[in-house]
Design a protein around this motif. Structure first.
Motif, PDB file in Angstrom:
ATOM      1  N   GLY A   1      -0.374 -12.752  -6.863  1.00 32.73           N
ATOM      2  CA  GLY A   1       1.007 -12.925  -7.295  1.00 32.73           C
ATOM      3  C   GLY A   1       1.526 -11.633  -7.875  1.00 32.73           C
ATOM      4  O   GLY A   1       0.770 -10.664  -8.057  1.00 32.73           O
ATOM      5  N   PRO A   2       2.812 -11.573  -8.158  1.00 34.40           N
ATOM      6  CA  PRO A   2       3.371 -10.371  -8.787  1.00 34.40           C
ATOM      7  C   PRO A   2       2.584  -9.998 -10.045  1.00 34.40           C
ATOM      8  O   PRO A   2       2.240 -10.886 -10.841  1.00 34.40           O
TER       9      PRO A   2
ATOM     10  N   GLU B   1      10.398 -17.073 -13.165  1.00 26.25           N
ATOM     11  CA  GLU B   1      11.073 -15.797 -13.427  1.00 26.25           C
ATOM     12  C   GLU B   1      10.510 -14.670 -12.560  1.00 26.25           C
ATOM     13  O   GLU B   1      11.266 -13.890 -11.962  1.00 26.25           O
ATOM     14  N   GLU B   2       9.196 -14.578 -12.494  1.00 28.31           N
ATOM     15  CA  GLU B   2       8.586 -13.431 -11.812  1.00 28.31           C
ATOM     16  C   GLU B   2       8.691 -13.524 -10.286  1.00 28.31           C
ATOM     17  O   GLU B   2       8.840 -12.507  -9.615  1.00 28.31           O
ATOM     18  N   TRP B   3       8.605 -14.737  -9.745  1.00 30.97           N
ATOM     19  CA  TRP B   3       8.802 -14.843  -8.295  1.00 30.97           C
ATOM     20  C   TRP B   3      10.245 -14.505  -7.924  1.00 30.97           C
ATOM     21  O   TRP B   3      10.505 -13.869  -6.895  1.00 30.97           O
ATOM     22  N   ALA B   4      11.188 -14.901  -8.794  1.00 37.96           N
ATOM     23  CA  ALA B   4      12.592 -14.555  -8.533  1.00 37.96           C
ATOM     24  C   ALA B   4      12.792 -13.042  -8.612  1.00 37.96           C
ATOM     25  O   ALA B   4      13.511 -12.448  -7.793  1.00 37.96           O
ATOM     26  N   ALA B   5      12.142 -12.407  -9.589  1.00 38.31           N
ATOM     27  CA  ALA B   5      12.256 -10.947  -9.729  1.00 38.31           C
ATOM     28  C   ALA B   5      11.651 -10.239  -8.515  1.00 38.31           C
ATOM     29  O   ALA B   5      12.204  -9.240  -8.022  1.00 38.31           O
TER      30      ALA B   5
ATOM     31  N   GLU C   1      11.413 -11.402  -5.476  1.00 36.50           N
ATOM     32  CA  GLU C   1      12.318 -11.588  -4.329  1.00 36.50           C
ATOM     33  C   GLU C   1      13.547 -10.707  -4.457  1.00 36.50           C
ATOM     34  O   GLU C   1      14.046 -10.170  -3.454  1.00 36.50           O
ATOM     35  N   ARG C   2      14.052 -10.528  -5.674  1.00 39.58           N
ATOM     36  CA  ARG C   2      15.212  -9.631  -5.861  1.00 39.58           C
ATOM     37  C   ARG C   2      14.843  -8.207  -5.475  1.00 39.58           C
ATOM     38  O   ARG C   2      15.609  -7.504  -4.807  1.00 39.58           O
ATOM     39  N   ASP C   3      13.648  -7.758  -5.903  1.00 39.80           N
ATOM     40  CA  ASP C   3      13.209  -6.400  -5.555  1.00 39.80           C
ATOM     41  C   ASP C   3      13.044  -6.247  -4.050  1.00 39.80           C
ATOM     42  O   ASP C   3      13.352  -5.199  -3.480  1.00 39.80           O
ATOM     43  N   GLU C   4      12.565  -7.310  -3.419  1.00 42.50           N
ATOM     44  CA  GLU C   4      12.381  -7.254  -1.967  1.00 42.50           C
ATOM     45  C   GLU C   4      13.721  -7.132  -1.246  1.00 42.50           C
ATOM     46  O   GLU C   4      13.839  -6.456  -0.227  1.00 42.50           O
ATOM     47  N   ALA C   5      14.719  -7.815  -1.815  1.00 41.93           N
ATOM     48  CA  ALA C   5      16.039  -7.789  -1.178  1.00 41.93           C
ATOM     49  C   ALA C   5      16.677  -6.404  -1.323  1.00 41.93           C
ATOM     50  O   ALA C   5      17.475  -5.993  -0.509  1.00 41.93           O
TER      51      ALA C   5
END
Length: 437
Positions: free
Chosen positions: A392-393, A427-431, A433-437
């Motif tokens: 995971g992240p 929170e961390e999975w959302a972060a 995914e944001r970085d990936e985008a």
């Protein structure tokens, strides 16, 4: 403890492109010069430099490099930085400069994905495809070595998480390696009555706090473990609750060592009979053998059976990674060595040194304990699951490991621990995914 890629020794921080570039701007040159790498990364014909964080492995790298040279014309020249934090900083920064080594040792999973998305690693997809054609790698390993569909790492080894035991202690109490969950509980009850602490468990050193978590969750439901570590299930789901209930029950019964137990003393405690079973990576076999116990004679190991007999058998695996920096001075030589690392002749020398297993299923370990486990896993088609530390992240893993450590010390309940882990995961999975985008 093995110094390997992953959360085992490395504190977790995001490794995105922005953080690496920020590190360079904040003084990367000073870090590089401070570590006196200087000319050590310069081209030396007939060799490829290999940056790593474990000087105790230098002899193994040199021996494996001699086999590689027969195949590629290039040996390995290990450059060790034993400070994990310094190693990470120097390696991340050097990838942006002309000081990059030819190959680097890194962690698999999200540590590798984080580094790959900086764009500074070489694409090894063609190397991987060749390994697959030869049957030198299993498909289950690919995701932990990949980022956005391309491969950026070659497995350095493949360890299993197992329970080591002292064979004479088991014989003394009429025990055997358990085939079922019920037999393992019986072993623990017998050992406890005899004054032996059944299991080693600790949060000392931080990362060991997730060893029992990953083990129990995967033995309750291996498919759930996969979904959980992919961000597709919740830490508050029934399977995770059941795992922590089992864990808490073990602690209440006095079946586990104190939460501050030093795992460096685990091998000696196993030899003396103070503890009955030692859950750890199969690489610990080398340390147990160093106490004078002979593998397959004085000590053995088993993989924890599933909680329910109908559940598919699984094993937690761990692998470091060899990667090739895009700016490696001897890039062609490094790619050639990466393409031959899993050759059985190279792996024989390397795994004999490690006393552990190769990621090449056609390379049989010399250690009889590890060889027996690998044979059974292949024969019975066990599900191979990646270690929690790389699944995971990095910020998610670090925070959740801290939560599990608090659970082990009694500072937090099972319910509050899982709620905290679930909130952080969101929170961390959302972060990520944001970085990936």
């Amino acid at each position: 403890m093995r110094s390997i890629g992953g959360a085992a020794r490395w504190p977790s921080h995001p490794l995105g492109r922005r953080s690496v570039l920020a590190g360079v701007a904040a003084g990367g040159a000073a870090v590089l010069s401070g570590c006196a790498r200087g000319d050590s990364t310069a081209v030396e014909p007939g060799t490829t430099s290999l940056a790593n964080d474990n000087a105790t492995w230098d002899q193994g790298y040199v021996a494996a490099g001699r086999e590689l040279k027969k195949l590629t014309g290039h040996s390995l020249r290990p450059l060790s930085n034993p400070n994990p934090t310094s190693y990470r900083q120097v390696t991340q920064i050097s990838l942006q400069t002309t000081k990059a080594t030819d190959m680097i040792k890194w962690a698999s999973g999200y540590f590798l994905k984080s580094l790959a998305r900086t764009g500074e690693l070489s694409d090894l997809s063609s190397v991987w495809a060749d390994y697959e054609r030869k049957g030198w790698i299993t498909a289950q390993t690919r995701d932990s070595m990949s980022y956005r569909g391309s491969v950026y790492g070659i497995p350095l080894y493949e360890s299993y998480y197992v329970l080591f035991y002292n064979t004479s202690l088991f014989r003394k109490h009429g025990l055997r390696a358990p085939a079922t969950w019920e037999e393992m509980l019986h072993n623990a009850e017998v050992l406890k009555k005899a004054g032996v602490v059944p299991f080693v468990a600790t949060q000392n050193g931080n990362w060991p706090a997730y060893e029992w978590f990953q083990e129990l969750v995967s033995k309750v439901d291996p498919e759930f473990y996969t979904r959980l570590t992919s961000g597709k299930a919740q830490y508050t789901d029934p399977q995770a609750r059941k795992a922590l209930q089992i864990w808490q029950d073990f602690m209440r019964k006095g079946w586990m060592t104190a939460a501050d137990f030093d795992q460096n003393n685990g091998a000696a405690a196993l030899k003396s009979g103070r503890v009955g079973m030692f859950l750890h990576g199969s690489w610990q076999s080398q340390g147990i053998a160093a106490t004078g116990l002979k593998p397959g004679v004085d000590f053995d190991a088993f993989v924890m059976p599933p909680v329910e007999a109908s559940t598919r058998r699984s094993v937690i695996t761990e692998s470091g990674v060899l990667a090739v920096p895009r700016k490696a001075a001897s890039h062609d030589a490094a790619m050639a060595n990466a393409a031959n690392w899993l050759d059985p002749k190279v792996q024989k020398v390397w795994t004999d040194f490690l006393q552990d297993a190769s990621a090449n299923p056609r390379s049989r370990p010399g250690n009889p304990v590890i060889a027996g486990l690998k044979d059974r896993a292949l024969r019975e088609h066990w599900t191979l699951l990646p270690r929690y530390g790389e699944s995971g992240p990095p910020n998610l893993i670090q925070g959740n490991t801290d939560d599990l450590g608090a659970f082990m010390t009694g500072a937090s309940s099972a319910e509050s621990t899982l709620r905290s882990m679930a909130g952080r995961a969101a929170e961390e999975w959302a972060a990520w995914e944001r970085d990936e985008a």
